[in-house]
Design a protein around this motif. Structure first.
Motif, PDB file in Angstrom:
ATOM      1  N   LEU A 137       0.822  -1.215   0.000  1.00 40.02           N
ATOM      2  CA  LEU A 137       0.000   0.000   0.000  1.00 40.02           C
ATOM      3  C   LEU A 137       0.856   1.265   0.000  1.00 40.02           C
ATOM      4  N   VAL A 138       2.011   1.212   0.647  1.00 40.31           N
ATOM      5  CA  VAL A 138       2.892   2.386   0.725  1.00 40.31           C
ATOM      6  C   VAL A 138       3.885   2.406  -0.432  1.00 40.31           C
ATOM      7  N   TYR A 139       4.035   1.268  -1.114  1.00 40.93           N
ATOM      8  CA  TYR A 139       5.026   1.130  -2.181  1.00 40.93           C
ATOM      9  C   TYR A 139       4.979   2.243  -3.235  1.00 40.93           C
ATOM     10  N   PRO A 140       3.782   2.641  -3.735  1.00 41.69           N
ATOM     11  CA  PRO A 140       3.757   3.680  -4.781  1.00 41.69           C
ATOM     12  C   PRO A 140       4.386   4.998  -4.357  1.00 41.69           C
ATOM     13  N   THR A 141       4.412   5.282  -3.065  1.00 41.19           N
ATOM     14  CA  THR A 141       5.014   6.534  -2.594  1.00 41.19           C
ATOM     15  C   THR A 141       6.506   6.382  -2.307  1.00 41.19           C
ATOM     16  N   LYS A 142       6.971   5.141  -2.182  1.00 43.02           N
ATOM     17  CA  LYS A 142       8.391   4.897  -1.893  1.00 43.02           C
ATOM     18  C   LYS A 142       9.222   4.728  -3.161  1.00 43.02           C
ATOM     19  N   PHE A 143       8.711   3.929  -4.090  1.00 44.70           N
ATOM     20  CA  PHE A 143       9.471   3.669  -5.316  1.00 44.70           C
ATOM     21  C   PHE A 143       8.777   4.397  -6.471  1.00 44.70           C
ATOM     22  N   THR A 144       9.136   5.642  -6.635  1.00 45.04           N
ATOM     23  CA  THR A 144       8.521   6.488  -7.653  1.00 45.04           C
ATOM     24  C   THR A 144       9.354   6.454  -8.938  1.00 45.04           C
ATOM     25  N   VAL A 145       8.867   7.164  -9.946  1.00 45.76           N
ATOM     26  CA  VAL A 145       9.596   7.259 -11.212  1.00 45.76           C
ATOM     27  C   VAL A 145      10.962   7.919 -10.993  1.00 45.76           C
ATOM     28  N   SER A 146      11.014   8.909 -10.106  1.00 43.46           N
ATOM     29  CA  SER A 146      12.286   9.582  -9.816  1.00 43.46           C
ATOM     30  C   SER A 146      13.294   8.618  -9.201  1.00 43.46           C
ATOM     31  N   VAL A 147      12.830   7.794  -8.269  1.00 42.05           N
ATOM     32  CA  VAL A 147      13.716   6.792  -7.653  1.00 42.05           C
ATOM     33  C   VAL A 147      14.175   5.788  -8.698  1.00 42.05           C
ATOM     34  N   SER A 148      13.259   5.400  -9.579  1.00 46.65           N
ATOM     35  CA  SER A 148      13.610   4.470 -10.649  1.00 46.65           C
ATOM     36  C   SER A 148      14.688   5.058 -11.555  1.00 46.65           C
ATOM     37  N   CYS A 149      14.571   6.337 -11.863  1.00 49.28           N
ATOM     38  CA  CYS A 149      15.571   7.009 -12.712  1.00 49.28           C
ATOM     39  C   CYS A 149      16.941   7.049 -12.037  1.00 49.28           C
ATOM     40  N   ILE A 150      16.956   7.241 -10.722  1.00 50.05           N
ATOM     41  CA  ILE A 150      18.219   7.234  -9.993  1.00 50.05           C
ATOM     42  C   ILE A 150      18.862   5.853 -10.064  1.00 50.05           C
ATOM     43  N   CYS A 151      18.057   4.820  -9.876  1.00 49.70           N
ATOM     44  CA  CYS A 151      18.563   3.443  -9.958  1.00 49.70           C
ATOM     45  C   CYS A 151      19.105   3.133 -11.347  1.00 49.70           C
ATOM     46  N   ILE A 152      18.387   3.596 -12.370  1.00 50.62           N
ATOM     47  CA  ILE A 152      18.833   3.382 -13.749  1.00 50.62           C
ATOM     48  C   ILE A 152      20.162   4.093 -14.001  1.00 50.62           C
ATOM     49  N   SER A 153      20.285   5.318 -13.503  1.00 51.98           N
ATOM     50  CA  SER A 153      21.525   6.078 -13.693  1.00 51.98           C
ATOM     51  C   SER A 153      22.710   5.374 -13.042  1.00 51.98           C
ATOM     52  N   ILE A 154      22.512   4.897 -11.817  1.00 53.89           N
ATOM     53  CA  ILE A 154      23.583   4.181 -11.121  1.00 53.89           C
ATOM     54  C   ILE A 154      23.966   2.908 -11.877  1.00 53.89           C
ATOM     55  N   SER A 155      22.959   2.219 -12.394  1.00 53.80           N
ATOM     56  CA  SER A 155      23.185   0.953 -13.095  1.00 53.80           C
ATOM     57  C   SER A 155      23.958   1.133 -14.398  1.00 53.80           C
ATOM     58  N   TRP A 156      23.965   2.342 -14.934  1.00 51.77           N
ATOM     59  CA  TRP A 156      24.734   2.612 -16.144  1.00 51.77           C
ATOM     60  C   TRP A 156      26.078   3.277 -15.850  1.00 51.77           C
ATOM     61  N   ILE A 157      26.065   4.241 -14.958  1.00 54.37           N
ATOM     62  CA  ILE A 157      27.281   5.035 -14.722  1.00 54.37           C
ATOM     63  C   ILE A 157      28.383   4.200 -14.070  1.00 54.37           C
ATOM     64  N   LEU A 158      28.061   3.444 -13.029  1.00 55.93           N
ATOM     65  CA  LEU A 158      29.087   2.675 -12.323  1.00 55.93           C
ATOM     66  C   LEU A 158      29.760   1.626 -13.217  1.00 55.93           C
ATOM     67  N   PRO A 159      29.016   0.774 -13.948  1.00 59.10           N
ATOM     68  CA  PRO A 159      29.694  -0.216 -14.802  1.00 59.10           C
ATOM     69  C   PRO A 159      30.521   0.410 -15.915  1.00 59.10           C
ATOM     70  N   LEU A 160      30.005   1.488 -16.544  1.00 56.53           N
ATOM     71  CA  LEU A 160      30.753   2.127 -17.621  1.00 56.53           C
ATOM     72  C   LEU A 160      32.035   2.762 -17.101  1.00 56.53           C
ATOM     73  N   THR A 161      31.955   3.410 -15.940  1.00 57.03           N
ATOM     74  CA  THR A 161      33.139   4.033 -15.350  1.00 57.03           C
ATOM     75  C   THR A 161      34.154   2.976 -14.944  1.00 57.03           C
ATOM     76  N   TYR A 162      33.682   1.929 -14.301  1.00 58.52           N
ATOM     77  CA  TYR A 162      34.567   0.855 -13.850  1.00 58.52           C
ATOM     78  C   TYR A 162      35.263   0.184 -15.033  1.00 58.52           C
ATOM     79  N   SER A 163      34.495  -0.177 -16.052  1.00 56.92           N
ATOM     80  CA  SER A 163      35.048  -0.865 -17.207  1.00 56.92           C
ATOM     81  C   SER A 163      36.076  -0.003 -17.931  1.00 56.92           C
ATOM     82  N   GLY A 164      35.720   1.248 -18.168  1.00 55.79           N
ATOM     83  CA  GLY A 164      36.643   2.143 -18.860  1.00 55.79           C
ATOM     84  C   GLY A 164      37.914   2.385 -18.078  1.00 55.79           C
TER      85      GLY A 164
END
Length: 338
Positions: A137-164
């Motif tokens: 019931l509280v989930y929609p207020t905890k995991f919003t689109v903004s939080v999802s975007c932050i997770c997506i950014s981390i999931s791309w930036i960290l591997p690309l930086t590490y690999s390079g």
């Protein structure tokens, strides 16, 4: 000139070039079979993940924080299918690298970055599912689109930086310069990674995987408790809020189960490769080449199969392939399995 010459049977990647790598030939039948198996995986990874991204972006019902994470995960796996698998296929079958040393470095970076990006996406999705099941019931207020975007950014930036950082600085070869020089022949694309970086790679795989295992174990424990609670209260009159909560919980449990299967498939695909890489680094690279290739392609195939687990994907693909996706009302279609 004589057929009895001991070097007559030796095949080179570049016959007229000094310093060429030795080629390990397969029989024509074996080559055809390998190209079919590897090629099928590459095609499935490209078109399967392209369909997942298209479905999530097109159908309004699929516009949710979780599905945006899944679309980004599909993008990472799509890039594995485009930039990694076709070239690895030729290298695996021909046992030679024909695409130049510069692209060899890019290929290695792409391989590492996009595969770790998939892992990070799956880890964040498991966190999302844990919140959704334990507190629906509280989930929609905890995991919003903004939080999802932050997770997506981390999931791309960290591997690309590490690999390079690792492969362009040559930190992975420190202490193994002689071995790297010995493997540096025309037609080769061998990546040498020292024990320190192999250990870091393994921990980078093991820690997110452990997080996923713990979270999904808790998810299934909570789901079991919720199911028992619903059974115990099934004969009693439920209030509207309780009824709504049970429906939400059931939906989230079903989604968590699907994603749990995805995580299990990921671990089965990647665990042999990760363990073998760790053992090889400390045992002097003892794994036969064909075993290593099998482990690699088991990991690559993970990028091709996970979309098949989603019920909405199967319905969406029917709409897309049949051409109904071009109708004005298609974006509002109901893709629920219920």
């Amino acid at each position: 000139m004589s057929n009895s010459s001991p070097t007559a049977a030796v095949q080179l990647c570049y016959e007229h070039l000094n310093g060429s790598c030795v080629k390990t030939p397969y029989s024509p039948a074996s080559r055809v079979i390998l190209y079919m198996v590897y090629g099928f995986g590459a095609v499935l990874a490209v078109f399967g993940n392209l369909l997942v991204m298209t479905a999530i972006l097109h159908f309004k019902q699929l516009h949710s924080p979780t599905n945006f994470l899944i679309a980004s995960l599909a993008c990472a796996d799509f890039l594995v299918g485009v930039t990694v698998m076709p070239f690895s296929m030729v290298k695996s079958v021909e046992s030679c690298w024909y695409f130049g040393q510069t692209f060899c470095t890019f290929h290695t970076c792409f391989d590492t970055a996009f595969c770790y990006s998939s892992l990070f996406h799956l880890c964040f999705i498991s966190i999302d599912r844990y919140i959704a099941v334990t507190d629906p019931l509280v989930y929609p207020t905890k995991f919003t689109v903004s939080v999802s975007c932050i997770c997506i950014s981390i999931s791309w930036i960290l591997p690309l930086t590490y690999s390079g950082a690792v492969f362009y600085t040559g930190a992975n070869e420190k202490g193994l310069e002689e071995l790297s020089h010995a493997l540096n022949c025309a037609g080769g694309c061998q990546t040498v990674v020292n024990q320190n970086w192999v250990l870091i790679d393994f921990l980078s795989f093991f820690i997110p995987t452990l997080v996923m295992i713990i979270l999904y174990s808790n998810i299934f424990l909570v789901a079991r408790q919720q199911a028992k609670k619903i059974e115990n209260t099934g004969s009693k009159a439920e209030s509207s809020s309780d009824s709504y909560k049970s429906r939400v919980a059931k939906r989230e449990r079903k989604a968590a189960k699907t994603l749990g299967i995805t995580v299990i498939a990921f671990m089965i695909s990647w665990l042999p490769y990760s363990i073998d890489s760790l053992i090889d680094a400390f045992m002097g690279f003892i794994t036969p080449a064909y075993i290593y290739e099998i482990f690699c392609w088991c990991a690559y195939y993970n990028s091709a199969i996970y979309a098949l687990f989603y019920p909405w994907f199967r319905k969406a693909i029917k709409v897309i392939v049949s051409g109904r996706v071009f109708k004005n009302s298609s974006a509002s279609m109901n893709l629920s399995s219920e």
